[in-house]
Scaffold this motif. Structure first.
Motif, PDB file in Angstrom:
ATOM      1  N   THR A  10      22.102   3.825   5.124  1.00 49.26           N
ATOM      2  CA  THR A  10      20.717   2.589   5.903  1.00 49.26           C
ATOM      3  C   THR A  10      21.741   1.064   5.235  1.00 49.26           C
ATOM      4  O   THR A  10      22.670   0.818   5.928  1.00 49.26           O
ATOM      5  CB  THR A  10      19.981   2.394   5.000  1.00 49.26           C
ATOM      6  N   SER A  50      24.290  -0.642   8.374  1.00 47.70           N
ATOM      7  CA  SER A  50      23.403  -2.167   8.362  1.00 47.70           C
ATOM      8  C   SER A  50      24.327  -3.163   7.602  1.00 47.70           C
ATOM      9  O   SER A  50      25.083  -3.882   8.205  1.00 47.70           O
ATOM     10  CB  SER A  50      22.509  -2.250   7.418  1.00 47.70           C
ATOM     11  N   PHE A  79      15.277  -8.801   3.746  1.00 46.69           N
ATOM     12  CA  PHE A  79      15.520  -6.934   3.321  1.00 46.69           C
ATOM     13  C   PHE A  79      14.055  -6.076   3.721  1.00 46.69           C
ATOM     14  O   PHE A  79      14.538  -5.528   4.881  1.00 46.69           O
ATOM     15  CB  PHE A  79      16.885  -7.014   2.975  1.00 46.69           C
ATOM     16  N   ALA A  80      13.720  -6.157   3.069  1.00 45.21           N
ATOM     17  CA  ALA A  80      12.333  -5.619   2.785  1.00 45.21           C
ATOM     18  C   ALA A  80      11.172  -5.538   1.855  1.00 45.21           C
ATOM     19  O   ALA A  80      11.486  -6.114   0.886  1.00 45.21           O
ATOM     20  CB  ALA A  80      13.249  -4.134   2.312  1.00 45.21           C
ATOM     21  N   ASP A 126       6.681   1.163  -0.516  1.00 36.59           N
ATOM     22  CA  ASP A 126       7.930   1.038  -0.116  1.00 36.59           C
ATOM     23  C   ASP A 126       9.228   0.697  -0.532  1.00 36.59           C
ATOM     24  O   ASP A 126       8.860  -0.545  -1.433  1.00 36.59           O
ATOM     25  CB  ASP A 126       7.923   0.451   1.540  1.00 36.59           C
ATOM     26  N   ALA A 161      13.239  -0.843  -0.572  1.00 37.99           N
ATOM     27  CA  ALA A 161      14.097  -0.945  -0.185  1.00 37.99           C
ATOM     28  C   ALA A 161      14.100  -0.347   1.528  1.00 37.99           C
ATOM     29  O   ALA A 161      14.915   0.331   1.842  1.00 37.99           O
ATOM     30  CB  ALA A 161      15.550  -0.353  -0.539  1.00 37.99           C
ATOM     31  N   THR A 162      13.021  -0.744   2.865  1.00 34.82           N
ATOM     32  CA  THR A 162      13.129  -0.487   3.782  1.00 34.82           C
ATOM     33  C   THR A 162      12.604   1.923   4.109  1.00 34.82           C
ATOM     34  O   THR A 162      12.315   2.178   5.084  1.00 34.82           O
ATOM     35  CB  THR A 162      14.540   0.245   5.024  1.00 34.82           C
ATOM     36  N   GLU A 218       9.890   5.235   3.004  1.00 38.16           N
ATOM     37  CA  GLU A 218       8.480   4.373   3.091  1.00 38.16           C
ATOM     38  C   GLU A 218       7.964   5.099   2.330  1.00 38.16           C
ATOM     39  O   GLU A 218       8.152   5.762   1.957  1.00 38.16           O
ATOM     40  CB  GLU A 218       8.124   4.441   4.522  1.00 38.16           C
TER      41      GLU A 218
END
Length: 291
Positions: free
Chosen positions: A105, A109, A243-244, A273, A275-276, A278
């Motif tokens: 990620t 990103s 961000f999350a 969850d 940092a994105t 889950e």
């Protein structure tokens, strides 16, 4: 393996001769174990107890290693603590978070290729009043944890404001004798002022919030006998980063104290969850030596 020096120290303590068998005069199990931030408590939550078995006019200490593996992350912790007169606890810990799946990620990103985060934590705790066993209102302590990241690249990229921060907390712990099924019950409540993201591993403050917030944390443990403790912990978390979203943490733990110099803790942990990524669930194992 970066933890081998501390493993060797713990092994030396356990193999030490009877000359060091007297490691303090407090009752078996009343030093708790070592949290992931180095202070005495459970795995996730600091307790009002101070580490080791040192009582008034005694010194004591602890060394600990811990490892948590959830679905997409791995956390390793080494820590040490010193207890003076059962009044002041000084601790130091280093956390290393292996980013595992998050690496992809970050690369897609943000163009980052960092595969781990490290944080140093320096703590102090003062016993304010009471005794966990005999005082009607239990034992009360106040503590601080100063946290500093070694590299701010990833936290800065996802919106964190600072690479360091200081948590302040107050904890109350009480042991109730023969409270449940004729077993002793330990109850702890902690109030923490913090702006740490994921305990500080993702920096401090963020684009959504940069102020200190009051978070509540709790623990309950049932002594099956003096060697075995089972229980649960819950820890609220701030939600500072756009961000999350950040979820609260909880665990179910079992601690084994076969000897006054050794404590082993295992837990099922749920970090929600992170940092994105889950629903991060997994296992936690900690080894603590006392002297």
């Amino acid at each position: 393996m970066r933890n081998w020096p501390l493993v060797s120290l713990v092994a030396a303590l356990l193999a030490a001769p009877a000359a060091i068998a007297d490691i303090g005069s407090r009752i078996w199990g009343t030093g708790g174990v070592t949290t992931i931030e180095g202070s005495a408590g459970g795995g996730l939550v600091p307790w009002a107890l101070l580490g080791s078995y040192a009582s008034d006019e005694e010194w004591g200490g602890t060394l600990a290693i811990s490892r948590a593996k959830v679905d997409d992350y791995s956390l390793s912790v080494t820590g040490a603590g010193l207890n003076w007169n059962n009044r002041i606890e000084l601790t130091v810990a280093q956390q290393t978070l292996d980013l595992d799946s998050l690496v992809f990620t970050l690369k897609d990103s943000f163009g980052l290729e960092q595969d781990e985060l490290r944080q140093n934590i320096f703590g102090a705790k003062v016993r304010l009043a009471g005794d966990v066993l005999y005082s009607p209102w239990g034992q009360w302590s106040a503590g601080v944890q100063h946290k500093r990241l070694q590299d701010f690249t990833v936290p800065g990229a996802i919106g964190a404001r600072d690479d360091s921060g200081t948590d302040v907390y107050v904890s109350g712990s009480k042991l109730f004798f023969a409270a449940l099924m004729v077993r002793n019950l330990l109850v702890n409540l902690t109030a923490r002022s913090t702006r740490a993201n994921q305990g500080g591993l993702l920096g401090f403050g963020g684009d959504r919030n940069n102020s200190y917030e009051l978070m509540m944390e709790g623990s309950v443990g049932l002594f099956l006998n003096r060697q075995w403790l089972v229980g649960a912990e819950y820890r609220q978390k701030p939600d500072n980063l756009g961000f999350a979203a950040e979820d609260h943490w909880w665990d179910l733990f079992v601690a084994w104290v076969p000897d006054r110099r050794l404590a082993v803790t295992a837990a099922l942990v749920n970090l929600g969850d992170v940092a994105t990524l889950e629903d991060q669930q997994g296992l936690y194992l900690s080894l603590q030596g006392s002297f």
